[in-house]
Design a protein around this motif. Structure first.
Motif, PDB file in Angstrom:
ATOM      1  N   LEU B  50       0.762  -1.262   0.041  1.00 47.21           N
ATOM      2  CA  LEU B  50      -0.083  -0.086   0.069  1.00 47.21           C
ATOM      3  C   LEU B  50       0.819   1.285   0.038  1.00 47.21           C
ATOM      4  N   LEU B  51       2.008   1.147   0.718  1.00 47.23           N
ATOM      5  CA  LEU B  51       2.827   2.268   0.836  1.00 47.23           C
ATOM      6  C   LEU B  51       3.547   2.517  -0.598  1.00 47.23           C
ATOM      7  N   TRP B  52       3.784   1.430  -1.313  1.00 47.98           N
ATOM      8  CA  TRP B  52       4.394   1.625  -2.776  1.00 47.98           C
ATOM      9  C   TRP B  52       3.350   2.341  -3.594  1.00 47.98           C
ATOM     10  N   LEU B  53       2.252   1.946  -3.590  1.00 46.41           N
ATOM     11  CA  LEU B  53       1.083   2.582  -4.343  1.00 46.41           C
ATOM     12  C   LEU B  53       0.849   4.000  -4.083  1.00 46.41           C
ATOM     13  N   PHE B  54       1.257   4.184  -2.910  1.00 48.01           N
ATOM     14  CA  PHE B  54       1.124   5.896  -2.525  1.00 48.01           C
ATOM     15  C   PHE B  54       2.201   6.712  -2.828  1.00 48.01           C
ATOM     16  N   SER B  55       3.350   5.663  -3.144  1.00 45.47           N
ATOM     17  CA  SER B  55       4.497   6.463  -3.658  1.00 45.47           C
ATOM     18  C   SER B  55       4.417   6.676  -5.114  1.00 45.47           C
ATOM     19  N   THR B  56       3.604   6.040  -5.755  1.00 44.41           N
ATOM     20  CA  THR B  56       3.061   5.872  -7.476  1.00 44.41           C
ATOM     21  C   THR B  56       4.250   5.093  -7.890  1.00 44.41           C
ATOM     22  N   LEU B  57       5.209   4.655  -7.185  1.00 44.96           N
ATOM     23  CA  LEU B  57       6.469   3.683  -7.895  1.00 44.96           C
ATOM     24  C   LEU B  57       5.825   2.636  -8.347  1.00 44.96           C
ATOM     25  N   THR B  58       4.725   1.891  -7.938  1.00 48.70           N
ATOM     26  CA  THR B  58       3.917   0.759  -8.396  1.00 48.70           C
ATOM     27  C   THR B  58       2.257   1.330  -8.707  1.00 48.70           C
ATOM     28  N   SER B  86      11.994   3.752   3.180  1.00 49.63           N
ATOM     29  CA  SER B  86      11.680   2.442   2.973  1.00 49.63           C
ATOM     30  C   SER B  86      12.816   1.499   3.662  1.00 49.63           C
ATOM     31  N   HIS B  87      12.425   0.266   3.393  1.00 46.67           N
ATOM     32  CA  HIS B  87      13.652  -0.817   4.200  1.00 46.67           C
ATOM     33  C   HIS B  87      15.021  -0.594   3.641  1.00 46.67           C
ATOM     34  N   ALA B  88      15.185  -0.173   2.379  1.00 46.51           N
ATOM     35  CA  ALA B  88      16.458   0.137   1.772  1.00 46.51           C
ATOM     36  C   ALA B  88      16.912   1.421   2.338  1.00 46.51           C
ATOM     37  N   SER B  89      17.947   1.941   1.984  1.00 46.29           N
ATOM     38  CA  SER B  89      18.311   3.187   2.615  1.00 46.29           C
ATOM     39  C   SER B  89      18.142   4.307   1.430  1.00 46.29           C
ATOM     40  N   LEU B  90      18.138   3.601   0.149  1.00 46.63           N
ATOM     41  CA  LEU B  90      18.120   4.585  -1.048  1.00 46.63           C
ATOM     42  C   LEU B  90      19.282   5.745  -1.124  1.00 46.63           C
ATOM     43  N   THR B  91      20.540   5.316  -0.545  1.00 47.30           N
ATOM     44  CA  THR B  91      21.452   6.096  -0.655  1.00 47.30           C
ATOM     45  C   THR B  91      22.776   5.315  -1.145  1.00 47.30           C
ATOM     46  N   TYR B  92      23.942   6.007  -1.716  1.00 47.72           N
ATOM     47  CA  TYR B  92      25.013   5.317  -2.159  1.00 47.72           C
ATOM     48  C   TYR B  92      26.157   5.144  -1.230  1.00 47.72           C
TER      49      TYR B  92
END
Lengths: 248, 247
Positions: B50-58, B86-92
């Protein structure tokens, strides 16, 4: 409207106002700059690509011999094989970095346009391949006794630039498309090379023309024009289909 | 909707199917400015979907996502106004904390990207680690870095998936204060957490998902004990009912 919405909207209003071609290029440059910075820290892609490209040239230079001298006629093919193979190593890895930490999601969530993301990654691949070519071209020149003149070197740079642009444009698109695939490294090679065949063949022919004893300029120009046409067609098509391919 | 910002986000009858797995089934949930919605549910209930749907990424398999006045088919245009942790950091990992957040600040068109990034990182207690590569960070530090990245674009909608994971007590307080601040600023916040105490402290409303269905919604605040009791009643009750039905 809430303060948070207004503040965020104000920030984005500037971005929206600058959503022209120049802004796309600026955002793409920002992404490419980030890729180069990451690479300067790790050095893993450039070292791997450069080492592999050099080895390919070295091995072939010992394979094609006649009368105790390497056969220069095959040099153009070996140059492009070396560039293409080492390029595949870099392509997979540069996109893989976006998957680590799921950074591709953060990029897609940002207000940056999709063409800017695509171009940014393409610029990064292009920059890496140019560095590799700076290793591979002198190696080919040395091992195959080409002894390129200044004019030939300039024309070779032009040919390689056009070929590399085509390779990076298609390669980046496919690598992005395969980002979530399981056997992506294998799949990338399987899908990329058939698509790149026209660019590679034309690149080989153009290079062969320019290292021929009497440079057939008309033939060379025809091949180079064809490379430029490939680049434009591939670039337009890739910009168009990038987002649907990397979604979901 | 002014200059691309939006002040309403709504999932309307959305379902999401992955292959043969139905992750969400006809879920409707609306988010409004200045409110924190706590999304609870057992593992595999569909919270992250549901969170991903709100993110529009899915995109939903059926149903529609609404962001302000945007036509649902143009929901992707809401991106850039959404902050996601999200669970992943989304950083480099090879970039420093400051380089990471500054990179995103530039993409979001933030004025003085480095200054704003530095301020955010310091707020999240990373002053001493500004110039350290992100890959050397502990779990808690990575979480704080991820929060700074998620908020640097001043999003209208903030999506937080387990924001307190790996945080020590002091960092948890900092994040709680920041979420309170986001609410005061009028952001919409959707937060997934298994921590009932912090959820009770922060959430203005509670939504409970069980097996892909929104089985309970409570408007208004609940204290920790009441929330735990409500959750046990709804989630465990629904689980038991499902088991009985399948038996």
């Amino acid at each position: 409207m809430s303060a948070q919405v207004e503040a965020g909207a104000a920030v984005r209003a500037k971005v929206v106002a600058r959503q022209g071609f120049l802004q796309v290029l600026r955002d793409a440059a920002e992404i490419a700059k980030k890729d180069l910075r990451v690479e300067l820290r790790s050095k893993e892609i450039l070292l791997t690509m450069g080492y592999f490209g050099f080895l390919v040239v070295l091995i072939f230079s010992f394979s094609f011999y006649s009368n105790d001298a390497p056969i220069s006629a095959v040099a153009s093919g070996i140059l492009w094989v070396s560039v293409a193979f080492s390029g595949t190593l870099g392509l997979g890895r540069i996109l893989e970095r976006e998957k680590e930490g799921d950074c591709i999601r953060a990029l897609l969530l940002s207000p940056v346009s999709r063409p800017a993301i695509y171009l940014g990654k393409t610029f990064g691949v292009l920059a890496f391949m140019v560095v590799v070519e700076l290793v591979v071209v002198p190696a080919v020149d040395f091992f195959f006794n080409l002894r390129l003149t200044g004019e030939q070197a300039g024309l070779l740079a032009l040919t390689l630039a056009l070929g590399t642009i085509g390779y990076s444009v298609v390669g980046t698109l496919l690598a992005a498309m395969l980002l979530r695939a399981r056997a992506k490294d294998v799949l990338l090679a399987i899908v990329l090379y058939p698509l790149m065949l026209p660019v590679l063949i034309v690149g080989v022919k153009a290079t062969a023309a320019l290292i021929a004893p009497d440079l057939p300029m008309e033939e060379f120009v025809a091949w180079v024009r064809l490379l430029a046409v490939f680049d434009i067609v591939f670039l337009v098509a890739s910009l168009w289909i990038f987002e649907p391919l990397v979604m979901d | 909707m002014a200059a691309g910002g939006f002040d309403r986000a709504e999932a309307r009858n959305v379902s999401k199917i992955y292959g043969r797995v139905r992750a969400l089934h006809r879920v409707s949930l609306d988010l409004t400015p200045g409110r924190v919605t706590g999304l609870l549910g057992p593992n595999g209930a569909g919270k992250t979907t549901l969170l991903w749907l709100f993110s529009t990424l899915t995109t939903p398999s059926s149903g529609t996502m609404h962001f302000g006045d945007l036509d649902p088919v143009r929901a992707r245009e809401a991106r850039g106004h959404i902050g996601l942790l999200s669970h992943a950091s989304l950083t480099y990992g090879d970039l420093t904390a400051l380089e990471n957040v500054t990179f995103y600040a530039r993409l979001y068109g933030v004025e003085d990207p480095e200054g704003e990034s530095r301020r955010l990182l310091e707020e999240f207690g990373l002053r001493e680690a500004l110039d350290r590569p992100a890959k050397t960070f502990s779990r808690g530090m990575t979480q704080r870095l991820g929060l700074a990245r998620a908020l640097v674009g001043r999003p209208s909608l903030v999506l937080l998936d387990e924001p307190f994971t790996g945080l020590d007590r002091a960092s948890t307080r900092t994040v709680i204060q920041r979420i309170h601040h986001l609410r005061e600023q009028g952001a919409m916040v959707l937060m997934i957490s298994h921590d009932m105490e912090t959820t009770a402290e922060l959430a203005d409303e509670i939504a409970i998902l069980v097996r892909g269905k929104l089985t309970h919604r409570h408007q208004g605040r609940l204290d920790g004990d009441a929330l735990r009791a409500r959750y046990a009643e709804v989630a465990e009750g629904a689980g038991q009912a499902a088991q009985e039905a399948s038996a």
